[in-house]
Motif scaffolding. Structure first.
Motif, PDB file in Angstrom:
ATOM      1  N   ASN A  82       0.833  -1.215   0.000  1.00  0.00           N
ATOM      2  CA  ASN A  82       0.000   0.000   0.000  1.00  0.00           C
ATOM      3  C   ASN A  82       0.862   1.258   0.000  1.00  0.00           C
ATOM      4  N   ARG A  83       1.964   1.220   0.720  1.00  0.00           N
ATOM      5  CA  ARG A  83       2.846   2.402   0.748  1.00  0.00           C
ATOM      6  C   ARG A  83       3.423   2.667  -0.650  1.00  0.00           C
ATOM      7  N   ASP A  84       3.814   1.615  -1.344  1.00  0.00           N
ATOM      8  CA  ASP A  84       4.334   1.798  -2.709  1.00  0.00           C
ATOM      9  C   ASP A  84       3.256   2.326  -3.650  1.00  0.00           C
ATOM     10  N   ILE A  85       2.063   1.771  -3.531  1.00  0.00           N
ATOM     11  CA  ILE A  85       0.960   2.227  -4.385  1.00  0.00           C
ATOM     12  C   ILE A  85       0.616   3.678  -4.058  1.00  0.00           C
ATOM     13  N   GLN A  86       0.660   4.054  -2.783  1.00  0.00           N
ATOM     14  CA  GLN A  86       0.389   5.445  -2.406  1.00  0.00           C
ATOM     15  C   GLN A  86       1.398   6.393  -3.039  1.00  0.00           C
ATOM     16  N   LEU A  87       2.649   5.969  -3.133  1.00  0.00           N
ATOM     17  CA  LEU A  87       3.657   6.795  -3.812  1.00  0.00           C
ATOM     18  C   LEU A  87       3.262   7.048  -5.264  1.00  0.00           C
ATOM     19  N   ILE A  88       2.730   6.027  -5.911  1.00  0.00           N
ATOM     20  CA  ILE A  88       2.279   6.187  -7.299  1.00  0.00           C
ATOM     21  C   ILE A  88       1.099   7.144  -7.356  1.00  0.00           C
ATOM     22  N   VAL A  89       0.131   6.952  -6.479  1.00  0.00           N
ATOM     23  CA  VAL A  89      -1.040   7.846  -6.451  1.00  0.00           C
ATOM     24  C   VAL A  89      -0.592   9.287  -6.233  1.00  0.00           C
ATOM     25  N   ASP A  90       0.317   9.496  -5.297  1.00  0.00           N
ATOM     26  CA  ASP A  90       0.810  10.846  -5.031  1.00  0.00           C
ATOM     27  C   ASP A  90       1.464  11.445  -6.273  1.00  0.00           C
ATOM     28  N   ARG A  91       2.236  10.649  -6.985  1.00  0.00           N
ATOM     29  CA  ARG A  91       2.886  11.133  -8.215  1.00  0.00           C
ATOM     30  C   ARG A  91       1.860  11.483  -9.277  1.00  0.00           C
ATOM     31  N   VAL A  92       0.861  10.647  -9.432  1.00  0.00           N
ATOM     32  CA  VAL A  92      -0.167  10.904 -10.446  1.00  0.00           C
ATOM     33  C   VAL A  92      -0.908  12.194 -10.117  1.00  0.00           C
ATOM     34  N   ILE A  93      -1.234  12.370  -8.862  1.00  0.00           N
ATOM     35  CA  ILE A  93      -1.958  13.574  -8.451  1.00  0.00           C
ATOM     36  C   ILE A  93      -1.111  14.820  -8.649  1.00  0.00           C
ATOM     37  N   ASP A  94       0.214  14.686  -8.497  1.00  0.00           N
ATOM     38  CA  ASP A  94       1.118  15.827  -8.625  1.00  0.00           C
ATOM     39  C   ASP A  94       1.563  16.127 -10.049  1.00  0.00           C
ATOM     40  N   ILE A  95       1.130  15.322 -11.026  1.00  0.00           N
ATOM     41  CA  ILE A  95       1.549  15.562 -12.411  1.00  0.00           C
ATOM     42  C   ILE A  95       0.902  16.856 -12.887  1.00  0.00           C
ATOM     43  N   PRO A  96       1.692  17.833 -13.327  1.00  0.00           N
ATOM     44  CA  PRO A  96       1.118  19.079 -13.822  1.00  0.00           C
ATOM     45  C   PRO A  96       0.212  18.823 -15.027  1.00  0.00           C
ATOM     46  N   ALA A  97      -0.830  19.614 -15.150  1.00  0.00           N
ATOM     47  CA  ALA A  97      -1.810  19.432 -16.219  1.00  0.00           C
ATOM     48  C   ALA A  97      -1.176  19.358 -17.607  1.00  0.00           C
ATOM     49  N   PRO A  98      -0.238  20.244 -17.979  1.00  0.00           N
ATOM     50  CA  PRO A  98       0.333  20.126 -19.324  1.00  0.00           C
ATOM     51  C   PRO A  98       1.054  18.796 -19.551  1.00  0.00           C
ATOM     52  N   VAL A  99       1.716  18.258 -18.515  1.00  0.00           N
ATOM     53  CA  VAL A  99       2.398  16.981 -18.667  1.00  0.00           C
ATOM     54  C   VAL A  99       1.370  15.872 -18.765  1.00  0.00           C
ATOM     55  N   ALA A 100       0.342  15.932 -17.934  1.00  0.00           N
ATOM     56  CA  ALA A 100      -0.687  14.900 -17.937  1.00  0.00           C
ATOM     57  C   ALA A 100      -1.429  14.853 -19.266  1.00  0.00           C
ATOM     58  N   ALA A 101      -1.489  15.955 -19.954  1.00  0.00           N
ATOM     59  CA  ALA A 101      -2.223  16.005 -21.214  1.00  0.00           C
ATOM     60  C   ALA A 101      -1.351  15.667 -22.416  1.00  0.00           C
TER      61      ALA A 101
END
Length: 183
Positions: free
Chosen positions: A143-162
């Motif tokens: 769960n801690r590893d998966i949370q790191l991924i979730v945190d990264r996804v949430i922190d991806i700036p909109a232009p990069v995410a798009a």
């Protein structure tokens, strides 16, 4: 197939957890007792990944799954290792049998979330990963590893995410997890 007794396996796991640098030797001693115990190959792969020996780690994880195709955590971790090594197609293939797990099984939810992530579908990726963490009571370190991924996804700036360029947001994200850490 020769397996260590549960008590002996617990001794090995406890010794690895207590060791600062002899982890691999401890696991290898266990493998001399039970060379085809998939749990030991899985543990060996985890130790090797943790000390930065990815080629050997991959071989050990593959051996664990070859010996015990229904060893779900080993199958998940092998796929996760493949994914974080940039081998998304191999990861998806490795994870295929996990689709047979119940819909609310944490590993199936994690695979679903990571599959969405591969496709740069961030909202459903985060939703499935969070559902998987809520369902996972067996393996808190995962769960801690998966949370790191979730945190990264949430922190991806909109232009990069798009982005739709060759360097997708997923490849940027996975670049952060190339250590091959396995739990």
């Amino acid at each position: 197939m020769t397996l260590l007794s549960d008590a002996r396996m617990q001794e090995v796991v406890d010794a690895v957890a207590a060791s600062d640098d002899a982890d691999l030797a401890i696991v290898d001693r266990g493998l001399t007792e039970a060379p085809d115990d998939p749990r030991l190959h899985f543990l060996r792969g985890s130790v090797l990944a943790g000390i930065g020996r990815p080629i050997e780690a991959l071989a050990s994880l593959k051996q664990a799954v070859a010996l015990a195709p229904d060893f779900t955590i080993a199958r998940f971790q092998l796929g996760f290792f493949q994914l974080t090594s940039g081998e998304a197609a191999e990861a998806l293939s490795t994870w295929g049998p996990l689709a047979l797990l119940p819909e609310d099984h944490y590993l199936r939810l994690f695979v679903g979330g990571l599959t969405y992530l591969i496709r740069d579908e961030f909202v459903p990726a985060v939703a499935d990963l969070r559902r998987g963490m809520a369902a996972n009571v067996e393996n808190p370190p995962l769960n801690r590893d998966i949370q790191l991924i979730v945190d990264r996804v949430i922190d991806i700036p909109a232009p990069v995410a798009a982005t739709t360029e060759a360097s997708s947001a997923t490849s940027l994200l996975l670049g952060q997890f190339g250590s091959g850490r396995v739990h």
